[in-house]
Design a protein around this motif. Sequence first.
Motif, mmCIF file in Angstrom:
data_model
loop_
_atom_site.group_PDB
_atom_site.id
_atom_site.type_symbol
_atom_site.label_atom_id
_atom_site.label_comp_id
_atom_site.label_asym_id
_atom_site.label_seq_id
_atom_site.Cartn_x
_atom_site.Cartn_y
_atom_site.Cartn_z
ATOM 1 N N ASP A 125 0.818 -1.217 0.000
ATOM 2 C CA ASP A 125 0.000 0.000 0.000
ATOM 3 C C ASP A 125 0.852 1.267 0.000
ATOM 4 O OD1 ASP A 125 -2.375 -1.437 -0.023
ATOM 5 O OD2 ASP A 125 -2.536 -1.473 2.174
ATOM 6 N N ILE A 126 2.016 1.210 0.638
ATOM 7 C CA ILE A 126 2.903 2.377 0.690
ATOM 8 C C ILE A 126 4.270 1.949 0.175
ATOM 9 C CG2 ILE A 126 4.018 4.104 2.150
ATOM 10 C CD1 ILE A 126 1.657 4.006 4.012
ATOM 11 N N ASN A 127 4.776 2.704 -0.813
ATOM 12 C CA ASN A 127 6.001 2.324 -1.501
ATOM 13 C C ASN A 127 6.931 3.521 -1.655
ATOM 14 O OD1 ASN A 127 4.969 -0.481 -2.721
ATOM 15 N ND2 ASN A 127 3.358 1.048 -2.964
ATOM 16 N N MET A 241 6.712 15.046 5.499
ATOM 17 C CA MET A 241 6.662 13.624 5.168
ATOM 18 C C MET A 241 5.732 12.885 6.123
ATOM 19 S SD MET A 241 7.517 11.100 3.242
ATOM 20 C CE MET A 241 8.956 11.590 2.269
ATOM 21 N N LYS A 242 5.853 13.144 7.400
ATOM 22 C CA LYS A 242 4.972 12.504 8.375
ATOM 23 C C LYS A 242 3.520 12.864 8.091
ATOM 24 C CE LYS A 242 3.881 12.272 13.304
ATOM 25 N NZ LYS A 242 4.206 12.783 14.659
ATOM 26 N N MET A 243 3.266 14.140 7.827
ATOM 27 C CA MET A 243 1.907 14.590 7.516
ATOM 28 C C MET A 243 1.361 13.871 6.296
ATOM 29 S SD MET A 243 0.222 16.697 5.121
ATOM 30 C CE MET A 243 1.453 17.862 4.540
ATOM 31 N N PHE A 244 2.183 13.759 5.249
ATOM 32 C CA PHE A 244 1.720 13.133 4.016
ATOM 33 C C PHE A 244 1.394 11.654 4.216
ATOM 34 C CE2 PHE A 244 2.768 10.588 0.263
ATOM 35 C CZ PHE A 244 1.827 11.083 -0.634
ATOM 36 N N LEU A 245 2.287 10.924 4.824
ATOM 37 C CA LEU A 245 2.095 9.479 4.975
ATOM 38 C C LEU A 245 0.884 9.150 5.847
ATOM 39 C CD1 LEU A 245 5.797 8.281 5.406
ATOM 40 C CD2 LEU A 245 4.346 8.052 3.384
ATOM 41 N N THR A 246 0.586 10.014 6.786
ATOM 42 C CA THR A 246 -0.560 9.759 7.656
ATOM 43 C C THR A 246 -1.884 10.169 7.025
ATOM 44 O OG1 THR A 246 -0.122 11.867 8.791
ATOM 45 C CG2 THR A 246 0.777 9.869 9.781
ATOM 46 N N ARG A 247 -1.859 10.627 5.764
ATOM 47 C CA ARG A 247 -3.105 10.896 5.030
ATOM 48 C C ARG A 247 -3.677 9.614 4.415
ATOM 49 N NH1 ARG A 247 -4.360 14.303 7.709
ATOM 50 N NH2 ARG A 247 -2.478 13.731 8.838
ATOM 51 N N THR A 248 -2.904 8.520 4.416
ATOM 52 C CA THR A 248 -3.290 7.301 3.717
ATOM 53 C C THR A 248 -4.548 6.695 4.312
ATOM 54 O OG1 THR A 248 -0.939 6.862 3.325
ATOM 55 C CG2 THR A 248 -2.478 5.045 2.938
ATOM 56 N N GLY A 249 -5.554 6.476 3.443
ATOM 57 C CA GLY A 249 -6.805 5.875 3.879
ATOM 58 C C GLY A 249 -6.991 4.485 3.305
ATOM 59 N N PHE A 250 -8.210 3.969 3.404
ATOM 60 C CA PHE A 250 -8.507 2.627 2.923
ATOM 61 C C PHE A 250 -8.582 2.597 1.402
ATOM 62 C CE2 PHE A 250 -10.368 2.707 7.227
ATOM 63 C CZ PHE A 250 -9.688 1.633 7.774
ATOM 64 N N GLY A 251 -8.098 1.501 0.817
ATOM 65 C CA GLY A 251 -8.163 1.341 -0.623
ATOM 66 C C GLY A 251 -7.230 2.256 -1.382
ATOM 67 N N THR A 252 -6.212 2.757 -0.699
ATOM 68 C CA THR A 252 -5.290 3.728 -1.320
ATOM 69 C C THR A 252 -3.898 3.133 -1.471
ATOM 70 O OG1 THR A 252 -6.468 5.713 -0.619
ATOM 71 C CG2 THR A 252 -4.107 5.939 -0.950
ATOM 72 N N THR A 253 -3.278 3.407 -2.616
ATOM 73 C CA THR A 253 -1.884 3.054 -2.849
ATOM 74 C C THR A 253 -1.076 4.343 -2.895
ATOM 75 O OG1 THR A 253 -2.419 1.054 -4.113
ATOM 76 C CG2 THR A 253 -0.235 2.007 -4.445
ATOM 77 N N VAL A 283 9.609 -1.277 9.450
ATOM 78 C CA VAL A 283 8.140 -1.384 9.488
ATOM 79 C C VAL A 283 7.675 -2.331 8.384
ATOM 80 C CG1 VAL A 283 5.959 -0.134 9.244
ATOM 81 C CG2 VAL A 283 7.882 0.926 10.452
ATOM 82 N N LYS A 284 6.955 -3.360 8.750
ATOM 83 C CA LYS A 284 6.465 -4.334 7.775
ATOM 84 C C LYS A 284 5.256 -3.777 7.033
ATOM 85 C CE LYS A 284 8.107 -8.370 10.337
ATOM 86 N NZ LYS A 284 7.739 -9.668 10.963
ATOM 87 N N GLY A 285 5.097 -4.209 5.799
ATOM 88 C CA GLY A 285 3.962 -3.756 4.987
ATOM 89 C C GLY A 285 4.306 -2.617 4.060
ATOM 90 N N LEU A 286 5.493 -2.013 4.229
ATOM 91 C CA LEU A 286 5.981 -0.971 3.336
ATOM 92 C C LEU A 286 7.015 -1.577 2.394
ATOM 93 C CD1 LEU A 286 6.770 1.785 5.989
ATOM 94 C CD2 LEU A 286 4.656 1.533 4.717
#
Length: 313
Positions: A125-127, A241-253, A283-286
């Motif tokens: 989801d986050i790359n 960067m912290k602000m941007f990454l924490t905008r991630t919602g459901f169904g988002t890449t 962090v796993k999942g990234l």
Amino acid sequence: MTKKIIAIEEANNKVLANLYGQQDENIKLLAKATKTQINARGHKLQVEGNVDSIKKVENCLSLMMDEAASESLNLEMTHIILQGNYESADGSLEPQEVKIQTRKGVITGRSPNQKLYLHNIFTHDINFGIGPAGTGKTYLAVACAVEAILNQEVQRIILVRPAVEAGERLGFLPGDLSDKVDPYLRPLYDALYEMLGVEKVERMMEKNIIEVAPLAFMRGRTLNNAFVILDEAQNTTVEQMKMFLTRTGFGTTVVVTGDITQVDLRKGQTSGLKHVIEVLEDVKGLSFSWFQSKDVVRHNLVQKIINAYEAIS
């Protein structure tokens, strides 16, 4: 010096034309890279050089033939082959190869790092795509976004970029906000135009299916069912960067691209991209995809320039 005749008898005229390129440009590049003399006539190539160079010509020609048989071989593809960074599309690939269909044809990773990058985008989801200019980080991310929107996997494409460029600030540019932001997003626009066409991109922007925004305007938003690309992320601050990454919602890449060797922030400011590598490395999942100068698909001098700067850094 040794001379050798290489016959390409199995190729039809169309494949041969693809192999040679316009005015034999692919063969000329092959000769220059291998330091040989190549005279191409019909289905035969006369190669003059030392034994090792001729062997390299034979190996490269085999790979070039594979490509010429399936699509038009161009200078970019020839350049990748000559770097020894090419895998035949028929070979078994790990990770699984990703192919993206656009109006211009099929887009796929050419180097192992590009293949891994595409695989990561489709499986995370986050790359993060990190490396020098010209390695396809942004272009491939836009290709993935286009496929996702056309396949109705997401509802929107959101293109984000910090408005920092070699010390310039938005206030120095004339016009309204859109006029100020557009120059910073031009590489993203160019990729979209190539893959979708200008008219379709403009219609999708009018309907807000494709949205462009400066990074500062992302605060307070939650991005659901979207494909979000943050380009030139080396010019974000740690807080941004912290602000941007924490905008991630459901169904988002989310795809974050940048080159940590080209930071244009003011002196004393820490790059959010450099910082996030340390913070999120466990962090796993990234996914983190790393590109090198050998992945550059621009003019062959670009790779040499990057290597020269790395040598003195």
